[in-house]
Design an enzyme around this catalytic site. Sequence first.
Site, PDB file in Angstrom:
ATOM      1  N   LYS A 213       0.877  -1.181   0.000  1.00 25.87           N
ATOM      2  CA  LYS A 213       0.000   0.000   0.000  1.00 25.87           C
ATOM      3  C   LYS A 213       0.911   1.227   0.000  1.00 25.87           C
ATOM      4  O   LYS A 213       1.458   1.605   1.018  1.00 25.87           O
ATOM      5  CB  LYS A 213      -0.870  -0.011   1.270  1.00 25.87           C
ATOM      6  CG  LYS A 213      -2.239   0.650   1.139  1.00 25.87           C
ATOM      7  CD  LYS A 213      -2.221   2.114   0.741  1.00 25.87           C
ATOM      8  CE  LYS A 213      -1.877   3.037   1.896  1.00 25.87           C
ATOM      9  NZ  LYS A 213      -1.687   4.436   1.450  1.00 25.87           N
TER      10      LYS A 213
ATOM     11  N   GLU B 158       9.770   1.589  10.904  1.00 21.90           N
ATOM     12  CA  GLU B 158      10.859   2.560  10.765  1.00 21.90           C
ATOM     13  C   GLU B 158      10.193   3.929  10.741  1.00 21.90           C
ATOM     14  O   GLU B 158       9.470   4.259   9.806  1.00 21.90           O
ATOM     15  CB  GLU B 158      11.655   2.286   9.488  1.00 21.90           C
ATOM     16  CG  GLU B 158      13.024   2.929   9.517  1.00 21.90           C
ATOM     17  CD  GLU B 158      13.045   4.245   8.788  1.00 21.90           C
ATOM     18  OE1 GLU B 158      12.901   5.284   9.469  1.00 21.90           O
ATOM     19  OE2 GLU B 158      13.190   4.231   7.560  1.00 21.90           O
TER      20      GLU B 158
ATOM     21  N   CYS C  80      14.066  10.842   6.700  1.00 18.77           N
ATOM     22  CA  CYS C  80      13.962  10.523   8.132  1.00 18.77           C
ATOM     23  C   CYS C  80      15.323  10.514   8.800  1.00 18.77           C
ATOM     24  O   CYS C  80      15.442  10.792   9.995  1.00 18.77           O
ATOM     25  CB  CYS C  80      13.252   9.186   8.321  1.00 18.77           C
ATOM     26  SG  CYS C  80      14.034   7.856   7.399  1.00 18.77           S
TER      27      CYS C  80
ATOM     28  N   GLU D 261       9.889  16.334  14.787  1.00 21.77           N
ATOM     29  CA  GLU D 261      10.408  16.129  13.438  1.00 21.77           C
ATOM     30  C   GLU D 261       9.659  17.029  12.465  1.00 21.77           C
ATOM     31  O   GLU D 261       8.434  16.956  12.351  1.00 21.77           O
ATOM     32  CB  GLU D 261      10.225  14.668  13.030  1.00 21.77           C
ATOM     33  CG  GLU D 261      10.860  14.385  11.691  1.00 21.77           C
ATOM     34  CD  GLU D 261      10.668  12.947  11.234  1.00 21.77           C
ATOM     35  OE1 GLU D 261       9.551  12.426  11.365  1.00 21.77           O
ATOM     36  OE2 GLU D 261      11.640  12.360  10.737  1.00 21.77           O
TER      37      GLU D 261
HETATM   38  P1  ADP Z   1       3.159  11.098   6.817  1.00 25.30           P
HETATM   39  O1  ADP Z   1       2.572  11.804   7.983  1.00 25.30           O
HETATM   40  O2  ADP Z   1       4.604  11.333   6.638  1.00 25.30           O
HETATM   41  O3  ADP Z   1       2.373  11.194   5.538  1.00 25.30           O
HETATM   42  P2  ADP Z   1       2.049   8.572   7.529  1.00 25.30           P
HETATM   43  O4  ADP Z   1       2.587   7.752   8.641  1.00 25.30           O
HETATM   44  O5  ADP Z   1       0.700   9.181   7.723  1.00 25.30           O
HETATM   45  O6  ADP Z   1       3.177   9.591   7.208  1.00 25.30           O
HETATM   46  O7  ADP Z   1       1.991   7.731   6.196  1.00 25.30           O
HETATM   47  C1  ADP Z   1       2.880   6.709   5.847  1.00 25.30           C
HETATM   48  C2  ADP Z   1       2.102   5.596   5.189  1.00 25.30           C
HETATM   49  O8  ADP Z   1       1.163   5.098   6.136  1.00 25.30           O
HETATM   50  C3  ADP Z   1       1.291   5.989   3.975  1.00 25.30           C
HETATM   51  O9  ADP Z   1       1.316   4.924   3.036  1.00 25.30           O
HETATM   52  C4  ADP Z   1      -0.111   6.148   4.522  1.00 25.30           C
HETATM   53  O10 ADP Z   1      -1.110   5.953   3.563  1.00 25.30           O
HETATM   54  C5  ADP Z   1      -0.129   5.043   5.547  1.00 25.30           C
HETATM   55  N1  ADP Z   1      -1.136   5.209   6.615  1.00 25.30           N
HETATM   56  C6  ADP Z   1      -1.615   6.349   7.148  1.00 25.30           C
HETATM   57  N2  ADP Z   1      -2.522   6.090   8.104  1.00 25.30           N
HETATM   58  C7  ADP Z   1      -2.633   4.738   8.190  1.00 25.30           C
HETATM   59  C8  ADP Z   1      -3.382   3.834   9.006  1.00 25.30           C
HETATM   60  N3  ADP Z   1      -4.232   4.276   9.930  1.00 25.30           N
HETATM   61  N4  ADP Z   1      -3.198   2.512   8.826  1.00 25.30           N
HETATM   62  C9  ADP Z   1      -2.341   2.047   7.914  1.00 25.30           C
HETATM   63  N5  ADP Z   1      -1.599   2.836   7.112  1.00 25.30           N
HETATM   64  C10 ADP Z   1      -1.740   4.164   7.236  1.00 25.30           C
END
Ligand code: ADP
Length: 486
Positions: free
Chosen positions: A180, A255, A288, A386
């Site tokens: 995903k 990570e 990161c 961050e």
């Molecule tokens: P950022 O804030 O840097 O965008 P995220 O941690 O929100 O980082 O996103 C990193 C990845 O996690 C993306 O692929 C995002 O779609 C996915 N993601 C965000 N929320 C969820 C969730 N609740 N469950 C699973 N994956 C998620």
Amino acid sequence: MKIIVAGREIDTQHFINNQRIGSATTFAAHSAITEEKLGDIARGTQTEVDLAVAAATAAFPAWAALGAKGRLPYLERLAHVIESRVEDLAAVETMNNGSLLEASRLRVMKRGAHNIHFFAQMALEMGSSWDTEAAKNAVNNVRYDPAGVTALITPWNAPFMLATWKVGPALAAGNTVVLKPAEWTPFTASLLADMVLDAGLPAGVFNVVQGIGAEAGAALVAHPDVKRISFTGSVPTAKKIALSAAQNLTPVSFELGGKSPFIVCADADFELALVNALDQYDNCGQVCLSGTRLLIEESIYDRFLSEFKTRAAKLKQGDPREADTIVGPLVTRTHLERVHGFVQRAVSAGAKLEFGGQVSPQLGGLYYQPTLFTNLPDGAEILSSEVFGPVLTMQKFSSEQELISLANNTEYGLAAMLFTKDAIKAERISSQLVAGTVWTNCFYVRDLSAPFGGSRASGIGREGGHWSFDFYCDIKNTVQRKGTFS
Ligand code: ADP
């Protein structure tokens, strides 16, 4: 549903069981360079996640049964196909997230191919065998058995490289994959699906579900048939994923972010330290690993600051497709506003803005200028949160004790960079730093056989080398009494 990005055709549907499948609704992804909409992408829901996990579950037994040697030709073909499409991958990713085209063409995308090749080869060597204590007269045979369906959730800052960093070991170990990608950067995962088809991987071994994190991502990590979750992203999202994973006791590898110290001792090679300090603006700070807190020994602080300012002013910011650009744009307007919020609050808290702190007046758009703060008040948010943008802080230290205390004064522990010519001091300081990786007199040196990951809030577990297989496999010890087989 095909669109054109940077002159390349991309199918923006899901990729499930080696077929393209759409969804009832879509979401839009944009260009960091122009902010224009690049296209509509299938917006995955529970339904598509269920289909993808079912396809990966069905494909698992045959893929696992091939063994590392049987999987090798498929994965080597995949690595070759990736190699042959480096230019396409680089062009598309740059148009989407604004990362530097030259770096992408020459290094990052090639590393994507290497991620597949390296782990496919390494899988051949996993497992070991040794005699138990002599008195017991038996042999331990340790096997690395594949775990099953893996859910791989990737971020937007290095989408293709980080996808392959997970896909490589997951597939090499004999697992099947549901990837995903981040919703801001969906395109190169879709190209990877094309390459999987070209490489002839069996249906269901590799699947992509596009979609929003809170929708498709959340459904995927909560799925009871998922046997491993590898996630790179933010701490708040990691906490949500951990809660879902707990329901099924699914092992996770996380990570997460960092607020890494970049330490320059007075005895360091000044020029080397300076050049590497400027590198912390790489990818417009959306890395990161960046050493965002520059910690400079007091006796060289004024000179370092002055030189740093002079050199930072010469960093060419501009279109990431131009070969001499050093700093490109931020990824999206939403992210830019977040970065600017940090900067405004740092100014309000009384930190001194040495340079930057705004969008480039010449370039506009998402071109946020390299920024530096000094005179930081104790407890300032900019020292602990961050930012994930081109925003650094510079502080001075006058003793090793003060240095260690400043360096470790963070909830994170991803990386640290240390510059000194004194090997004994380097060892002494490194041993006290809380970090998954300490780079001494260098930065960004990554060896795929080395462990990578973070301490504290920077992550759970390590990947790379055998650590990847430790995570992606069910490790089994078969103990056999000697001399009992005819
Ligand atoms: P950022 O804030 O840097 O965008 P995220 O941690 O929100 O980082 O996103 C990193 C990845 O996690 C993306 O692929 C995002 O779609 C996915 N993601 C965000 N929320 C969820 C969730 N609740 N469950 C699973 N994956 C998620």
